[in-house]
Write an enzyme that holds these catalytic residues in place. Structure first.
Site, PDB file in Angstrom:
ATOM      1  N   CYS A   1     -60.401 -21.041 -47.374  1.00  0.00           N
ATOM      2  CA  CYS A   1     -61.708 -20.405 -47.403  1.00  0.00           C
ATOM      3  C   CYS A   1     -62.198 -20.417 -48.846  1.00  0.00           C
ATOM      4  O   CYS A   1     -61.451 -20.083 -49.762  1.00  0.00           O
ATOM      5  CB  CYS A   1     -61.574 -18.966 -46.904  1.00  0.00           C
ATOM      6  SG  CYS A   1     -62.933 -17.910 -47.392  1.00  0.00           S
TER       7      CYS A   1
ATOM      8  N   ASP B   1     -36.471  -4.528 -67.413  1.00  0.00           N
ATOM      9  CA  ASP B   1     -36.735  -5.938 -67.700  1.00  0.00           C
ATOM     10  C   ASP B   1     -36.986  -6.187 -69.187  1.00  0.00           C
ATOM     11  O   ASP B   1     -36.511  -7.160 -69.754  1.00  0.00           O
ATOM     12  CB  ASP B   1     -37.972  -6.418 -66.925  1.00  0.00           C
ATOM     13  CG  ASP B   1     -37.675  -6.501 -65.440  1.00  0.00           C
ATOM     14  OD1 ASP B   1     -36.503  -6.237 -65.063  1.00  0.00           O
ATOM     15  OD2 ASP B   1     -38.597  -6.804 -64.676  1.00  0.00           O
TER      16      ASP B   1
ATOM     17  N   LYS C   1     -22.650 -16.744 -40.410  1.00  0.00           N
ATOM     18  CA  LYS C   1     -22.885 -18.170 -40.657  1.00  0.00           C
ATOM     19  C   LYS C   1     -24.255 -18.294 -41.305  1.00  0.00           C
ATOM     20  O   LYS C   1     -25.294 -18.125 -40.659  1.00  0.00           O
ATOM     21  CB  LYS C   1     -22.820 -18.976 -39.362  1.00  0.00           C
ATOM     22  CG  LYS C   1     -22.878 -20.476 -39.616  1.00  0.00           C
ATOM     23  CD  LYS C   1     -22.357 -21.261 -38.423  1.00  0.00           C
ATOM     24  CE  LYS C   1     -22.074 -22.718 -38.762  1.00  0.00           C
ATOM     25  NZ  LYS C   1     -23.286 -23.485 -39.050  1.00  0.00           N
TER      26      LYS C   1
ATOM     27  N   LYS D   1     -12.536 -16.795 -38.699  1.00  0.00           N
ATOM     28  CA  LYS D   1     -11.475 -17.569 -39.343  1.00  0.00           C
ATOM     29  C   LYS D   1     -10.156 -16.825 -39.167  1.00  0.00           C
ATOM     30  O   LYS D   1     -10.120 -15.606 -39.365  1.00  0.00           O
ATOM     31  CB  LYS D   1     -11.773 -17.725 -40.841  1.00  0.00           C
ATOM     32  CG  LYS D   1     -13.055 -18.505 -41.121  1.00  0.00           C
ATOM     33  CD  LYS D   1     -13.464 -18.475 -42.585  1.00  0.00           C
ATOM     34  CE  LYS D   1     -14.782 -19.234 -42.761  1.00  0.00           C
ATOM     35  NZ  LYS D   1     -15.340 -19.093 -44.111  1.00  0.00           N
TER      36      LYS D   1
ATOM     37  N   CYS E   1     -65.087 -19.690 -42.662  1.00  0.00           N
ATOM     38  CA  CYS E   1     -64.014 -18.700 -42.606  1.00  0.00           C
ATOM     39  C   CYS E   1     -64.320 -17.636 -41.548  1.00  0.00           C
ATOM     40  O   CYS E   1     -65.393 -17.028 -41.584  1.00  0.00           O
ATOM     41  CB  CYS E   1     -63.864 -18.046 -43.974  1.00  0.00           C
ATOM     42  SG  CYS E   1     -62.723 -16.658 -44.008  1.00  0.00           S
TER      43      CYS E   1
ATOM     44  N   SER F   1     -16.585 -29.464 -41.610  1.00  0.00           N
ATOM     45  CA  SER F   1     -17.494 -28.613 -40.845  1.00  0.00           C
ATOM     46  C   SER F   1     -16.665 -27.842 -39.827  1.00  0.00           C
ATOM     47  O   SER F   1     -15.484 -28.127 -39.632  1.00  0.00           O
ATOM     48  CB  SER F   1     -18.560 -29.454 -40.167  1.00  0.00           C
ATOM     49  OG  SER F   1     -17.946 -30.434 -39.391  1.00  0.00           O
TER      50      SER F   1
ATOM     51  N   LYS G   1     -22.439 -18.782 -31.937  1.00  0.00           N
ATOM     52  CA  LYS G   1     -23.882 -18.588 -32.073  1.00  0.00           C
ATOM     53  C   LYS G   1     -24.393 -17.498 -31.151  1.00  0.00           C
ATOM     54  O   LYS G   1     -23.623 -16.866 -30.437  1.00  0.00           O
ATOM     55  CB  LYS G   1     -24.590 -19.911 -31.768  1.00  0.00           C
ATOM     56  CG  LYS G   1     -24.121 -21.024 -32.690  1.00  0.00           C
ATOM     57  CD  LYS G   1     -25.246 -21.943 -33.033  1.00  0.00           C
ATOM     58  CE  LYS G   1     -24.791 -22.968 -34.048  1.00  0.00           C
ATOM     59  NZ  LYS G   1     -25.852 -23.801 -34.515  1.00  0.00           N
TER      60      LYS G   1
HETATM   61  S1  IVH Z   1     -16.470 -22.272 -43.562  1.00  0.00           S
HETATM   62  C1  IVH Z   1     -13.365 -25.487 -43.219  1.00  0.00           C
HETATM   63  N1  IVH Z   1     -18.030 -20.160 -43.500  1.00  0.00           N
HETATM   64  O1  IVH Z   1     -21.523 -24.112 -41.772  1.00  0.00           O
HETATM   65  C2  IVH Z   1     -14.449 -24.516 -42.995  1.00  0.00           C
HETATM   66  N2  IVH Z   1     -19.047 -22.293 -43.294  1.00  0.00           N
HETATM   67  O2  IVH Z   1     -19.916 -26.461 -40.181  1.00  0.00           O
HETATM   68  C3  IVH Z   1     -15.590 -24.783 -43.882  1.00  0.00           C
HETATM   69  N3  IVH Z   1     -21.506 -22.217 -43.138  1.00  0.00           N
HETATM   70  O3  IVH Z   1     -22.491 -26.572 -43.506  1.00  0.00           O
HETATM   71  C4  IVH Z   1     -16.804 -23.981 -43.615  1.00  0.00           C
HETATM   72  N4  IVH Z   1     -21.695 -20.031 -43.252  1.00  0.00           N
HETATM   73  O4  IVH Z   1     -22.056 -24.645 -45.154  1.00  0.00           O
HETATM   74  C5  IVH Z   1     -17.976 -21.510 -43.442  1.00  0.00           C
HETATM   75  N5  IVH Z   1     -19.277 -18.208 -43.498  1.00  0.00           N
HETATM   76  C6  IVH Z   1     -19.221 -19.541 -43.444  1.00  0.00           C
HETATM   77  C7  IVH Z   1     -20.380 -20.326 -43.313  1.00  0.00           C
HETATM   78  C8  IVH Z   1     -20.243 -21.718 -43.242  1.00  0.00           C
HETATM   79  C9  IVH Z   1     -22.348 -21.180 -43.144  1.00  0.00           C
HETATM   80  C10 IVH Z   1     -21.919 -23.627 -43.002  1.00  0.00           C
HETATM   81  C11 IVH Z   1     -21.292 -24.559 -43.977  1.00  0.00           C
HETATM   82  C12 IVH Z   1     -21.302 -25.892 -43.277  1.00  0.00           C
HETATM   83  C13 IVH Z   1     -21.252 -25.491 -41.851  1.00  0.00           C
HETATM   84  C14 IVH Z   1     -19.857 -25.739 -41.328  1.00  0.00           C
END
Ligand code: IVH
Length: 693
Positions: A445, A44, A132, A306, A427, A93, A330
């Protein structure tokens, strides 16, 4: 050589420009290693030296102060509001797969295959699988490799310009590495690590500020701060996961390669990602991340699949505002309903009392939960949780489960509301009084030095350089001393022997001797240091010095009431209250007496009220880095002549001393028409007043 000779100046300027460029690149490389690769490359102190050198050069040659300089991460002044930014490529989204089992992955793959017109015998589709992240979406626009704009998602079409705040995020490069295209918009997530979140909340509690409910709220709140100075103190992180507008760059064939390229540009890309084949590959990823989830340093909200080939993504296109080529998958909700038997409190290192729910044991997300946090009184009120309620308990990625809400339909009668201060007027750890300031979320406290829960923190502060200055008493050692019950209050430090110390981990006889010597040395101190060392809330070094000067001796200070305390310059009602409360606590007075009995001493004087000195009555504010004087050095000189150094600029400020990288304080000083000095000006003032004195 004549330094004012044209060619000489040209050379010097060219040298400075070259050196600045080298430093900038070197600092960016270290930032990348530290914040993106998590593999620090230099100590640092060395980093600080490079940074200061760059600041000095830029101060001398303001033209060199470019937007991509690491010195310019924090700079902007507070905004009145955020400007609107229209996204050139909308921020969409993704749809969520409601089936949280492996079958959810199969359903997505089946939809993709159908949309692409694939038959059963056709090859498996390749996917990019990633996490996600649970933060907020952000779009970063780089032009010719330089970060020029950062925007929130907003409604997807128009977001808010949060550039000044995003520039403070150290993991986000201000300039891309390598051969960056003319335009590259990077989409990703700003988030907070769980440990950073805990630390931030501890700091907030300490300052009596708002406690954040979860890392996502804290990240979102930080990015939407109008004052970049505040955003800069929030330890935000970032992961890139996609692209927006792009010009002048030949896109790779797959999303996987896009992320590889972003990583090569120096952007943080999460390591937990995979290129997988078909539904089985997706399901396997879902399962393995599920097992890993609790060990990740940040919260996730599931995984994202994707279609990997960009050409196939294009063919699949969008339905309404969601791509058909991506889905969020999820995990089963980690929630359960159970009986809230009682509410107790936990005392943190800063004295903050956190209400904790004692629950009828319940199985949530793979573990049996018996306790859950209720955060603070405001949260209990907001959720209207009462003892005896059936409550929803959630175990997020966090290790600490929380009570989400009561199940009101199952409440019988009208159980009384829970009021923390009624149940815990004192406390539970040390018996000292509990107080909650008017605008504070947190009850605390007042035991201070006496309360074991606060002991470690208090001891570290007591021993710190500007307080009693006990060299070598660091946090590892304090942890050991307190955990082994060798040290309870600072008094015990003065009773330590070599034997007790030498037996501690990583402590030989030599270090034990050194520490004892440092403790011995600290017995002789000043009243100001001693007052500061006590760790009274809101009493910093400057206030401690004012108090010492004003009262002259400790007994007068201890005896002072709130009115008397407010006679001290800059001590207002809140600070006066804190001081009076501290000395009203018998335990604190006891510790002070014992310290004196143990030989801690200082020169006592008569009350002085105001100080003599050529700069008496003059208030200074220091901002930026001075060429030769350190901040402490400048402060000491001003104070030696009776001047005061304040932290913020106001109409009452007499002089603002400005160095390199001065921020909003300089703007404010100019706006108020105050006297502005550089280091030479300050020295002149100090010397002049010397001769006048
Ligand atoms: S892709 C067209 N990849 O999830 C696709 N989104 O509903 C665009 N998010 O608020 C999104 N992790 O910020 C993508 N690995 C990820 C993600 C992600 C989180 C969030 C994103 C958005 C929501 C999408």
């Amino acid at each position: 050589m004549d330094p004012f000779n044209d060619s000489g100046r040209g050379d010097a300027a060219a040298d400075a420009a070259a050196r600045a460029a080298t430093l900038r690149a070197e600092i960016a490389r270290h930032d990348h290693a530290y914040y993106v690769l998590d593999a620090p490359t230099i100590p640092d102190a060395e980093y600080d030296r490079l940074f200061r050198e760059l600041q000095v050069i830029e101060k001398a040659h303001p033209a060199l102060r470019s937007a991509d300089s690491p010195t310019q991460r924090v700079g902007g002044r507070p905004l009145a509001q955020f400007a609107a930014v229209r996204h050139r490529v909308p921020m969409l989204s993704i749809s969520t797969e409601t089936d949280t089992e492996a079958s959810g992955a199969f359903a997505f793959d089946a939809r993709v295959r159908r949309a692409l017109g694939l038959k059963e015998e056709d090859a498996a589709v390749a996917y990019a699988a990633e996490l996600k992240f649970d933060g907020l979406a952000i779009s970063l626009r780089y032009e010719d490799g330089v970060l020029v704009q950062a925007a929130t998602r907003g409604d997807g079409e128009t977001g808010e310009d949060v550039t000044a705040n995003v520039r403070t995020v150290k993991a986000i490069p201000l300039r891309l590495l390598g051969d960056a295209p003319p335009v590259l918009e990077v989409r990703g997530e700003i988030y907070l690590r769980r440990d950073d979140f805990e630390r931030l909340n501890a700091r907030q509690a300490e300052a009596g500020e708002k406690i954040f409910v979860n890392p996502r709220n804290a990240a979102a709140g930080s990015i939407r701060q109008l004052d970049p100075g505040i955003a800069a103190r929030r330890p935000l992180s970032f992961f890139a996961y996609g692209l927006g507008d792009v010009a002048g760059w030949a896109l790779p064939a797959t999303h996987t390669e896009v992320l590889d390229a972003l990583a090569a540009f120096g952007l943080p890309v999460c390591e937990h990602r995979a290129q997988v084949c078909g539904a089985a590959g997706l399901a396997a990823f879902h399962e393995s991340v599920g097992a890993l989830r609790d060990t990740l340093p940040f919260d996730i909200d599931g995984v994202v699949y994707k279609v990997d080939a960009l050409a196939l993504q294009q063919r699949l296109g969008f339905v309404t505002r969601e791509p058909r080529w991506a889905v969020a998958h999820k995990y089963p909700a980690q929630e359960a309903v159970t009986l809230l038997r009682d509410i107790e409190v936990q005392v943190g290192r800063t004295g903050a009392l956190t209400p904790v729910a004692r629950l009828e044991p319940v199985f949530v997300g793979g573990v049996t939960v018996t306790n859950a946090t209720l955060h603070n009184q405001d949260e209990i009120d907001r959720k209207d949780v009462r003892i005896g309620d059936w409550v929803i308990v959630r175990r997020a990625g966090d290790v600490i489960p929380e009570v989400v809400a009561p199940v009101l339909e199952r409440r019988s009668g009208e159980p009384p509301r829970f009021v923390l201060l009624d149940k815990f007027p004192t406390c539970p750890v040390c018996g000292s009084h509990v107080v909650r300031g008017e605008d504070e979320a947190v009850a605390r406290c007042t035991g201070g030095l006496f309360c074991p829960a606060q002991r470690k923190q208090a001891l570290l502060h007591f021993a710190s350089r500007r307080a009693m200055d006990i060299e070598g008493l660091g946090d590892k050692l304090v942890d050991q001393l307190v955990d082994a019950a060798i040290v309870k209050t600072p008094v015990d430090l003065y009773r330590l022997g070599v034997l007790a110390l030498a037996n501690l981990e990583r402590m030989g006889e030599k270090s034990a001797q050194n520490l004892l010597m440092a403790i011995e040395k600290s017995r002789s101190t000043t009243l100001a240091r001693f007052i500061f060392a006590l760790g009274i809330r809101n009493v910093g070094e400057a206030t401690a010095r004012d108090l010492a000067r004003h009262f002259g001796n400790l007994d007068a200070l201890v005896a002072a009431d709130v009115d008397a305390l407010q006679q001290v310059p800059d001590v207002g009602p809140i600070v006066a209250e804190c001081i009076a409360e501290f000395f009203a606590e018998p335990h604190n007075r006891e510790v002070i007496e014992q310290l004196r009995a143990a030989g801690v001493h200082w020169a006592e004087g008569e009350p002085q009220g105001t100080v003599a000195g050529a700069l008496a009555g003059k208030t200074f504010v220091l901002t930026g880095t001075l060429p030769t004087l350190s901040r402490d050095g400048a402060k000491a000189r001003i104070e030696a002549q009776g001047g005061k150094v304040a932290g913020s600029v106001s109409k009452k400020t007499h002089y603002v001393v400005v160095g390199a990288d001065a921020g909003s304080k300089l703007d404010k000083a100019q706006a108020l028409g105050l006297a502005i000095l550089d280091e030479d000006g300050l020295r002149a003032l100090l010397n002049e007043s010397d001769t006048n004195a």
